[in-house]
Design an enzyme around this catalytic site. Sequence first.
Site, PDB file in Angstrom:
ATOM      1  N   TYR A 218       0.857  -1.191   0.000  1.00 33.02           N
ATOM      2  CA  TYR A 218       0.000   0.000   0.000  1.00 33.02           C
ATOM      3  C   TYR A 218       0.893   1.241   0.000  1.00 33.02           C
ATOM      4  CZ  TYR A 218      -4.251   2.674   1.364  1.00 33.02           C
ATOM      5  OH  TYR A 218      -5.324   3.538   1.411  1.00 33.02           O
ATOM      6  N   CYS A 219       0.673   2.149  -0.962  1.00 33.25           N
ATOM      7  CA  CYS A 219       1.369   3.427  -1.035  1.00 33.25           C
ATOM      8  C   CYS A 219       2.883   3.190  -1.063  1.00 33.25           C
ATOM      9  CB  CYS A 219       0.934   4.318   0.133  1.00 33.25           C
ATOM     10  SG  CYS A 219       1.567   6.011   0.073  1.00 33.25           S
TER      11      CYS A 219
END
Length: 482
Positions: A218-219
């Site tokens: 994530y990210c």
Amino acid sequence: DWEKNPYFHLIKHAYLLGSNWAQNLVDKAEGIDEATKRRAAFYVKQLQAAFAPSNYLLTNPELIKQTIEEKGANLARGMQMLAEDMEKGGGSLRIRQVDDRGFEVGKNMAVTPGKVVFRNELMELIQYAPATETVFKRPLLIVPPWINKFYILDLNPEKSFIKWCVDQGLTVFVVSWVNPDERHRACGFAEYMKLGPVAALDVIEEITGEKDVQAIGYCVGGTLLAVTLAWLAAKGMGARINRATFFTTQVDFTYGGDLLAFVSEDSIKALDEKMAETGYLSGASMANAFNMLRPQDLIWSYVVNNYMKGKQPMPFDLLYWNGDSTRMPAANHTFYLRNCYLENNLSKGKMVVDGVKLTLKKVKTPIYNLAAKEDHIAPAKSAFVGSQFFGGPVKYVMAGSGHIAGVVNPATKPKYQYWTGDEPKGAFEDWVKTAKENPGSWWPDWLAWCTKGDKQVRARKPGSRKHKPLCDAPGTYVKVRV
């Protein structure tokens, strides 16, 4: 009053004219490089938000009316909150965005049952307890960003992506990063990779007996996962991750969003000098940077509500998580800013991690690349362009909403739609024109992709003889606040 009262009508239009003039000044400037123009536009945006007449007592008719009606009691309450926020920030203003008195991690947030099965100096590895009698054979490893805490994916049972995965029969492992301090100043990308996802792969194999996993990043956790994939491929170990999923992740930073405004050679040098004093970047500094991406929503609306209207902000789990900020080690943060945002080395094949030059084209792992339509941190176009640097098949999906809501869109109560289409090739704008809009959450679509062809085995309890549970989820690292 903004329309009918001549005084406020004049103020409103004077502000709008001045704001438009400043914006046009930047837009039409000639002979200026794009990086400088981007920074100029960013800071004009900050000034536009700051000088809005709605932010000030004498130029906001609503505030004047309330102050007269309450005989200034609203301002007295506001000043009390201002003093409390200054004290909480250690002398710097830390604007409260949420009434956090009703939230506690491990009590009514991050409550999916599980155990910490491994711990080192950079992370705790959580294995969640099964909710089904049988599970899919291939375990799932989630690598969240270290900029924020992992429980954005486990806010509460209704919104929890982690719980939903467990309920669908996945064996879920999650990295919970340490909240670093001066002891971690020299920990860079190599340390985060080897002590994070690579160490987790070894533990997962020992516990489950499975030599390959599927992984989600994530990210910036996704950027680290991409680095790990390239490193494993260079080492001839690419098969250890059978499938990879990216949530709002960038591997190419050509269209890197609003955060590019913060990055220049001078700004990185200044940041290095600041971090040299403590060995880390404070959580407040990073929180302020993200708040500046949406100044009217995340700064000035709270200034007016809290300190002028004298109202407590609403209790909201997402904003509680947003305010639960983390520090970042100096070495790691500098490496990330320089190699990704400033020099874009990963997609160019110039990034070196742990002595290995990384090439994304060597990554043959199938990828599910989830972007978000309104994401200003990892723009959908940036994720789309990044898809084209991998050497294997990539399924690009665009969710509705932004960086958080586009991901946390529960299958049981979806708020937004998602788009699917052809392979991510050519121009992003052309892909969008032909993409199919699908109602509801993207979660079931992803589940079908990641479990295709997988087998069912008996459910696994957390831990093993070698890796006995150390404590209950969500563990200890996630509870360290700054």
